[in-house]
Write a protein that holds these residues in place. Structure first.
Motif: not given
Length: 460
Positions: A295-303
């Protein structure tokens, strides 16, 4: 027809036929549960002979109907001594629903997802959530398979049924889960050779595809099961709110900024392959399996969405080896053994090294006022706080984890309706974290291995 001892069955119109009968005299006997037995002598004298028989109904044995009553696997489980609901996936597999969407439609189950496909998920069963809820895959905690193989990406086409236990758990799902459990049962039927393939395309450039194949040799019982899936999405849906902010070149902040999400790609691919034997003398099912997922998953922002991220992403990969053995009537009638063991080797990679701050339009935050332009000053690209990246300090983290999870269940049916069972679970976890940006001497770090043993017994 005697003395040839040949039989024929009449069809719904009463027609019957005896082909290739030699010339001669014979006795024709007609019998049925609905008529009085009748015997008559016949003489076959030509190539084609027609004998019409008038039968008399048997008044003492007349049947209006014959009913065969049985319980489906779903009904058997739902009428057991546990508060359990069964979700069947046959319809969902044809309607392109995800497994989590299917769960969310079930009574008493709520699925909270913080974002689009691949986003973190929390399950709620009758008000209980978090670590109080166990999520199982064929009786093994789904966490054993790693983050790249979970209910986010397992398609309903690979699933036979989903069992939702609200409260007390049966012994084969032993664990410290006081809020209930979700047990996903994958398809295991290999009674016939079969292959399926499905694909779909949806909003936000979302692709879904899955395929499966089952093969079995009837003579030896040698069987093979294989399935795979692929999911890709940009997750580029539009969003807005008080935390969605935009800073213009003069440093003026605008809230409720409408924008399409970026740096939100999710991609997952995986396969499950099992080979073994079914319906042989020594086992009802015996399979050795291999499961691979990535799996490749980009993280767009925090909480919150206050600060968009660029360049922060995670990669998960898992190699899982499994063994499953089931046998009913082991040595004696009523004794059943079920052993399910899984060993996984998982890796997680997290990268966050970009120091530039971004707006929700996908561009860096730049200060370039009219005064600066007139003075010939270069634009200022706003950076994160000193030594900061998108989320805290710059980091490239690599986590290696090995996990072994084995469950054994021995059950004996004393008399119909009364069963006792003994269950044992062993779980061993070994984890190794490495920050590739800050290498340290591993000899100075304490390595911890966690082992858990649970023994349980129950009477149903």
């Amino acid at each position: 027809i005697k003395p040839l001892n040949r039989n024929a069955i009449a069809d719904e119109k009463g027609s019957y036929e005896f082909p290739a009968i030699p010339y001669g005299k014979y006795t024709l006997e007609i019998s049925s549960i609905e008529i009085v037995f009748k015997r008559l002598e016949v003489n076959v004298t030509k190539d084609e002979n027609i004998f019409n028989v008038l039968a008399k109904a048997n008044e003492n044995k007349t049947l209006n109907e014959v009913g065969v009553v049985g319980k489906t696997e779903k009904k058997k489980i739902e009428t057991s001594g546990f508060a359990v609901a069964i979700i069947e996936t046959k319809e969902a597999a044809l309607r392109n629903l995800t497994t989590n969407e299917l769960l969310d439609r079930s009574v008493g189950v709520r699925v909270r997802q913080n974002g689009g496909i691949g986003a973190p998920i929390e399950y709620n069963l009758n008000g209980m959530s978090g670590s109080t809820i166990g999520v199982f895959l064929d009786g093994i905690e789904v966490s054993t398979y790693g983050s790249s193989f979970n209910l986010n990406n397992i398609p309903p086409a690979m699933i036979e049924r989903i069992e939702v236990y609200k409260g007390v758990l049966p012994s084969h799902l032993t664990g410290d889960y006081v809020g209930g459990a979700i047990n996903v049962v994958l398809k295991k039927d290999v009674s016939r050779n079969n292959g399926t393939i499905a694909t779909s395309y949806g909003s936000f450039n979302t692709y879904n595809a899955d395929a499966s194949i089952t093969l079995r040799d009837k003579k030896t019982g040698l069987s093979f099961r294989g399935s795979g899936f692929y999911t890709y999405t940009d997750n580029s849906y539009e969003m807005w709110g008080k935390f969605a902010k935009y800073t213009d070149r003069n440093g003026i902040l605008t809230r409720d900024f409408r924008a399409k999400r970026f740096n939100n790609t999710y991609k997952s691919i995986g396969g499950r392959f099992e080979a073994g034997f079914t319906d042989v003398k020594w086992a009802d099912q015996f399979f050795l399996g291999y499961n691979i997922s990535d799996t490749y998953n980009e993280i767009p922002h925090g909480t919150t969405t206050a600060q968009p991220y660029v360049g922060r992403f995670t990669e998960y990969q898992a190699h899982v080896f499994s063994m499953n053995y089931t046998k009913r009537n082991l040595f004696v009638d009523g004794l059943a053994l079920n052993v399910n063991a899984v060993h996984s080797s998982r890796s997680t990679y997290v990268q966050d090294t970009v120091t530039t701050l971004y707006n929700w339009d996908g561009k860096p935050i730049i200060l370039h006022t009219d005064y600066m332009i007139e003075a010939g000053s270069p634009p200022i690209i706003i950076k994160a706080p000193r030594n900061g990246a998108q989320q805290g300090a710059p980091t490239i983290t690599h986590v290696e984890s090995k996990k072994t999870n084995a469950r054994s269940n021995l059950a004996y049916t004393v008399i119909p309706g009364h069963r006792i069972s003994l269950n044992h679970k062993i779980e061993v976890t070994d984890r190794d974290d490495t920050n590739l940006l800050r290498a340290v001497n591993k000899d100075l770090i304490t390595v911890t291995q966690v082992m858990k043993n649970i023994v349980s017994a129950n009477y149903e």
